[in-house]
Design a protein around this motif. Structure first.
Motif, PDB file in Angstrom:
ATOM      1  N   LEU A  35      -4.699 -11.846  15.605  1.00  0.00           N
ATOM      2  CA  LEU A  35      -3.965 -12.528  14.476  1.00  0.00           C
ATOM      3  C   LEU A  35      -4.406 -13.980  14.783  1.00  0.00           C
ATOM      4  O   LEU A  35      -4.915 -14.702  13.899  1.00  0.00           O
ATOM      5  N   LEU A  36      -4.120 -14.459  16.161  1.00  0.00           N
ATOM      6  CA  LEU A  36      -4.643 -15.978  16.213  1.00  0.00           C
ATOM      7  C   LEU A  36      -5.456 -16.119  17.440  1.00  0.00           C
ATOM      8  O   LEU A  36      -5.488 -15.662  18.551  1.00  0.00           O
ATOM      9  N   ALA A  37      -6.662 -16.775  17.054  1.00  0.00           N
ATOM     10  CA  ALA A  37      -7.678 -16.954  17.959  1.00  0.00           C
ATOM     11  C   ALA A  37      -7.946 -18.451  18.301  1.00  0.00           C
ATOM     12  O   ALA A  37      -7.765 -19.242  17.755  1.00  0.00           O
ATOM     13  N   TYR A  38      -8.414 -18.537  19.573  1.00  0.00           N
ATOM     14  CA  TYR A  38      -8.536 -20.139  20.247  1.00  0.00           C
ATOM     15  C   TYR A  38      -9.955 -19.875  20.829  1.00  0.00           C
ATOM     16  O   TYR A  38      -9.693 -19.543  21.872  1.00  0.00           O
ATOM     17  N   GLY A  39     -10.782 -20.881  20.564  1.00  0.00           N
ATOM     18  CA  GLY A  39     -11.733 -21.191  21.647  1.00  0.00           C
ATOM     19  C   GLY A  39     -13.033 -20.271  21.584  1.00  0.00           C
ATOM     20  O   GLY A  39     -13.839 -20.301  22.589  1.00  0.00           O
ATOM     21  N   ALA A  40     -13.095 -19.501  20.576  1.00  0.00           N
ATOM     22  CA  ALA A  40     -14.281 -18.569  20.754  1.00  0.00           C
ATOM     23  C   ALA A  40     -15.530 -18.970  20.611  1.00  0.00           C
ATOM     24  O   ALA A  40     -16.442 -18.521  21.295  1.00  0.00           O
ATOM     25  N   GLU A  41     -15.708 -20.364  20.326  1.00  0.00           N
ATOM     26  CA  GLU A  41     -17.103 -20.977  20.186  1.00  0.00           C
ATOM     27  C   GLU A  41     -17.286 -22.080  21.373  1.00  0.00           C
ATOM     28  O   GLU A  41     -18.186 -22.859  21.230  1.00  0.00           O
ATOM     29  N   GLY A  42     -16.378 -22.079  21.908  1.00  0.00           N
ATOM     30  CA  GLY A  42     -16.215 -23.246  22.924  1.00  0.00           C
ATOM     31  C   GLY A  42     -15.899 -24.828  22.607  1.00  0.00           C
ATOM     32  O   GLY A  42     -15.606 -24.656  21.272  1.00  0.00           O
ATOM     33  N   PRO A  43     -15.811 -25.568  23.471  1.00  0.00           N
ATOM     34  CA  PRO A  43     -15.031 -26.992  23.038  1.00  0.00           C
ATOM     35  C   PRO A  43     -16.041 -27.758  22.202  1.00  0.00           C
ATOM     36  O   PRO A  43     -17.217 -27.792  22.558  1.00  0.00           O
ATOM     37  N   ARG A  44     -15.464 -28.578  21.537  1.00  0.00           N
ATOM     38  CA  ARG A  44     -16.159 -29.634  20.867  1.00  0.00           C
ATOM     39  C   ARG A  44     -15.552 -30.932  20.930  1.00  0.00           C
ATOM     40  O   ARG A  44     -16.214 -32.158  21.049  1.00  0.00           O
ATOM     41  N   TRP A  45     -14.212 -31.046  21.276  1.00  0.00           N
ATOM     42  CA  TRP A  45     -13.422 -32.185  21.675  1.00  0.00           C
ATOM     43  C   TRP A  45     -13.243 -32.512  23.007  1.00  0.00           C
ATOM     44  O   TRP A  45     -13.152 -31.457  23.845  1.00  0.00           O
ATOM     45  N   GLY A  71       0.406  -4.752  20.439  1.00  0.00           N
ATOM     46  CA  GLY A  71      -0.537  -5.860  20.411  1.00  0.00           C
ATOM     47  C   GLY A  71      -0.253  -6.529  21.590  1.00  0.00           C
ATOM     48  O   GLY A  71       0.874  -6.282  22.402  1.00  0.00           O
ATOM     49  N   ASN A  72      -1.289  -7.308  22.401  1.00  0.00           N
ATOM     50  CA  ASN A  72      -1.182  -8.104  23.494  1.00  0.00           C
ATOM     51  C   ASN A  72      -1.077  -9.515  22.935  1.00  0.00           C
ATOM     52  O   ASN A  72      -1.616 -10.057  21.977  1.00  0.00           O
ATOM     53  N   LEU A  73      -0.101 -10.102  23.896  1.00  0.00           N
ATOM     54  CA  LEU A  73       0.001 -11.772  23.524  1.00  0.00           C
ATOM     55  C   LEU A  73      -0.464 -12.072  24.918  1.00  0.00           C
ATOM     56  O   LEU A  73      -0.242 -11.942  25.912  1.00  0.00           O
ATOM     57  N   PHE A  74      -1.515 -13.045  24.743  1.00  0.00           N
ATOM     58  CA  PHE A  74      -2.455 -13.658  25.816  1.00  0.00           C
ATOM     59  C   PHE A  74      -1.279 -14.456  26.892  1.00  0.00           C
ATOM     60  O   PHE A  74      -0.705 -15.310  26.364  1.00  0.00           O
ATOM     61  N   ARG A  75      -1.289 -14.055  27.877  1.00  0.00           N
ATOM     62  CA  ARG A  75      -0.649 -14.776  28.896  1.00  0.00           C
ATOM     63  C   ARG A  75      -1.387 -15.839  29.716  1.00  0.00           C
ATOM     64  O   ARG A  75      -2.496 -15.401  30.655  1.00  0.00           O
ATOM     65  N   PRO A  76      -1.393 -17.244  29.821  1.00  0.00           N
ATOM     66  CA  PRO A  76      -2.044 -18.180  29.881  1.00  0.00           C
ATOM     67  C   PRO A  76      -2.148 -18.222  31.573  1.00  0.00           C
ATOM     68  O   PRO A  76      -1.118 -18.243  32.144  1.00  0.00           O
ATOM     69  N   GLY A 136      -4.064  -4.190  18.546  1.00  0.00           N
ATOM     70  CA  GLY A 136      -4.823  -5.723  18.532  1.00  0.00           C
ATOM     71  C   GLY A 136      -4.342  -6.620  19.553  1.00  0.00           C
ATOM     72  O   GLY A 136      -3.752  -6.306  20.637  1.00  0.00           O
ATOM     73  N   ASN A 137      -4.459  -7.991  18.937  1.00  0.00           N
ATOM     74  CA  ASN A 137      -4.005  -9.099  19.722  1.00  0.00           C
ATOM     75  C   ASN A 137      -3.144 -10.063  19.011  1.00  0.00           C
ATOM     76  O   ASN A 137      -3.606 -10.441  18.218  1.00  0.00           O
ATOM     77  N   PHE A 138      -2.057 -10.276  19.520  1.00  0.00           N
ATOM     78  CA  PHE A 138      -1.496 -11.362  18.883  1.00  0.00           C
ATOM     79  C   PHE A 138      -2.034 -12.760  18.845  1.00  0.00           C
ATOM     80  O   PHE A 138      -2.074 -13.434  18.164  1.00  0.00           O
ATOM     81  N   LEU A 139      -2.558 -12.901  19.919  1.00  0.00           N
ATOM     82  CA  LEU A 139      -3.034 -14.246  20.641  1.00  0.00           C
ATOM     83  C   LEU A 139      -4.232 -13.755  21.475  1.00  0.00           C
ATOM     84  O   LEU A 139      -4.045 -13.325  22.284  1.00  0.00           O
ATOM     85  N   ALA A 140      -5.478 -14.387  21.110  1.00  0.00           N
ATOM     86  CA  ALA A 140      -6.460 -14.299  21.750  1.00  0.00           C
ATOM     87  C   ALA A 140      -7.091 -15.745  22.319  1.00  0.00           C
ATOM     88  O   ALA A 140      -7.336 -16.355  21.280  1.00  0.00           O
ATOM     89  N   VAL A 141      -7.570 -15.815  23.380  1.00  0.00           N
ATOM     90  CA  VAL A 141      -7.905 -17.223  23.826  1.00  0.00           C
ATOM     91  C   VAL A 141      -9.148 -17.168  24.851  1.00  0.00           C
ATOM     92  O   VAL A 141      -9.120 -16.090  25.622  1.00  0.00           O
ATOM     93  N   TRP A 142     -10.263 -17.709  24.352  1.00  0.00           N
ATOM     94  CA  TRP A 142     -11.545 -17.585  25.226  1.00  0.00           C
ATOM     95  C   TRP A 142     -11.412 -18.472  26.235  1.00  0.00           C
ATOM     96  O   TRP A 142     -12.194 -19.515  26.319  1.00  0.00           O
ATOM     97  N   ALA A 143     -10.496 -18.621  27.306  1.00  0.00           N
ATOM     98  CA  ALA A 143     -10.348 -19.658  28.264  1.00  0.00           C
ATOM     99  C   ALA A 143     -11.685 -19.890  29.089  1.00  0.00           C
ATOM    100  O   ALA A 143     -11.802 -20.996  29.557  1.00  0.00           O
TER     101      ALA A 143
END
Length: 429
Positions: A294-304, A350-355, A323-330
């Motif tokens: 549903l919610l994705a962060y950082g799949a292409e790496g940092p720009r900022w 679904g999975n909720l990413f645990r940081p 599925g994934n409620f939150l997916a993060v490419w840490a």
């Protein structure tokens, strides 16, 4: 002595005569009475002089009271009949009103500053009808500060497949109360850090079903700041509902719900990271989604240089079997990223990413039968729900309070809320 008396009498007679003559002259040449005051003289949108009543003029002078008067009116029967002509004639500071109706094949390029473009009454519809501005969009915006209110954009198509309702290329753009349907891209921006985009109380939906094409309903490039509030997104196809590469993002009190017939990829994605505040939203994917997250962060790496994600008080609904409620490419952020996931309510599997770095607390799950439907989705906790009162205040970060101060109102918009001592997870209290 007699001579002095005679002189006095003569002088008195002459003075009396002069006074009498003056009175007669005044009576004969008296000015007419002043006319009744009818108001301030101003120039109307069609160029005519009009009298504005004193009460209205005073109200208009008070800061923030009432809309600014139109300086140009567009529509059938007006001096300016097309949007293409209006964009060519407009000057800095114009207030442009568009009469109700369908405006077919009238692409426009807006380059002015301090421009307000709004509907005059019922929402007018900009129909692409096979035409575009510069092969990009129905409207291209590259001016200074521009605000667009209550306009619909429909049917944008261009050869490269990125035909937008609005292509935003420069300046500061605010979109309020607008609707974007059946466009290859609802809104598409350029990639300048000097740009800021605000979208409020607007609707985006019905992505074209072109095989192999990725049509995002809202695609924000690498701009400085992006704010999205009170808006609804639905019925995507292969592309994302909202995709943003902005340095700073505020996504507040929206409904990003693909719907039963939708086949969107991500509902919300930040492919290059940046700082993102995601607060008080409904984010829901359909059973036919083209991507399990549903919610994705950082799949292409940092720009900022600064990268962080703060996800608080959202209701996340997954209609797919997994599925994934939150997916993060840490792993793509060697310097690390701060991830907070606080007081979110999940519905479905679904999975909720645990940081590994940040906060993860107050995230709870509910069954569909435990919720009240709102806008066709199970979203609100029942009054006797055991989940009520189970979470704590989420706190603040970066000067932003993560506690919601409003909630989405279906079908579009938001309303302020007053929180009690009983705080619940999710987007609705």
């Amino acid at each position: 002595m007699a001579r002095k008396t005679a002189c006095r009498k003569l002088c008195l007679a002459m003075l009396t005569s002069l006074l009498a003559g003056s009175a007669l002259a005044q009576g004969a040449d008296q000015l007419p009475l002043a006319p009744d005051y009818v108001g301030e003289i101003r120039r109307s949108a069609d160029g005519k002089l009009i009298a504005v009543p004193a009460s209205e003029a005073a109200a208009g002078r008070r800061s923030g009271d009432g809309p600014a008067p139109a300086t140009m009116v567009v529509g059938s029967g007006e001096k300016v009949t097309t949007l293409s002509e209006a964009a060519r004639l407009a000057r800095d500071g114009e207030v442009i009103e568009i009469r109700p109706g369908n405006y077919r094949g009238q692409p426009a390029i807006w380059t002015q500053n301090n421009l307000l473009i709004r509907a005059a009454g019922e929402r007018p519809v900009m129909l692409a009808d096979g035409k575009s501005a510069e092969g990009k969009a129905i409207w291209v915006v590259r001016g200074g500060k521009i605000r667009i209110e209550n306009i619909e954009f429909r049917g944008a198509r261009v050869p490269d497949g990125n035909g937008a309702g609005i292509r935003f290329e420069k300046g500061q753009l605010t979109i309020h109360g607008c609707r974007f349907v059946d466009n290859e891209m609802g809104v598409l921006t350029a990639n300048s850090a000097s740009q800021t985009l605000v979208v409020a109380d607007s609707e985006f939906g019905d992505a074209p079903r072109h095989a192999g094409a990725l049509h995002h309903l809202l695609y924000v490039g690498a701009i400085g700041k992006f704010t999205l509030s009170g808006s609804r997104f639905f019925n995507g196809y292969l592309g994302h509902l909202v995709k943003s590469r902005a340095r700073e993002n505020h996504v507040l009190y929206n409904m990003l719900a693909d719907g039963a017939g939708g086949r969107a990829s991500y509902e919300l994605e930040f492919p290059n990271g940046g700082v993102a505040y995601v607060i008080g939203n409904v984010i829901a994917q359909s059973a036919e989604t083209d991507n399990p997250s549903l919610l994705a962060y950082g799949a292409e790496g940092p720009r900022w240089p600064d990268n962080a994600l703060y996800v608080a008080h959202n209701t996340l609904v997954n209609d797919k079997h997994a599925g994934n409620f939150l997916a993060v490419w840490a792993e793509k952020f060697p310097a690390g990223i701060d991830i907070w996931a606080i007081n979110n309510l999940t519905v479905g599997n679904g999975n909720l990413f645990r940081p590994a770095q940040g906060r993860f607390e107050g995230n709870l799950a509910a069954l569909r039968g435990e919720l009240i439907e709102y806008g066709g989705l199970p979203l609100r906790l029942t009054n006797p729900s055991p989940l009520r009162g189970t979470v704590r205040l989420p706190g603040s970060v970066g000067g932003v309070n993560l506690l919601p101060s409003a909630e989405f109102t279906y079908p579009v918009g938001s309303r302020p809320i007053r929180l009690s001592n009983v705080l619940s997870p999710g987007a609705f209290q």
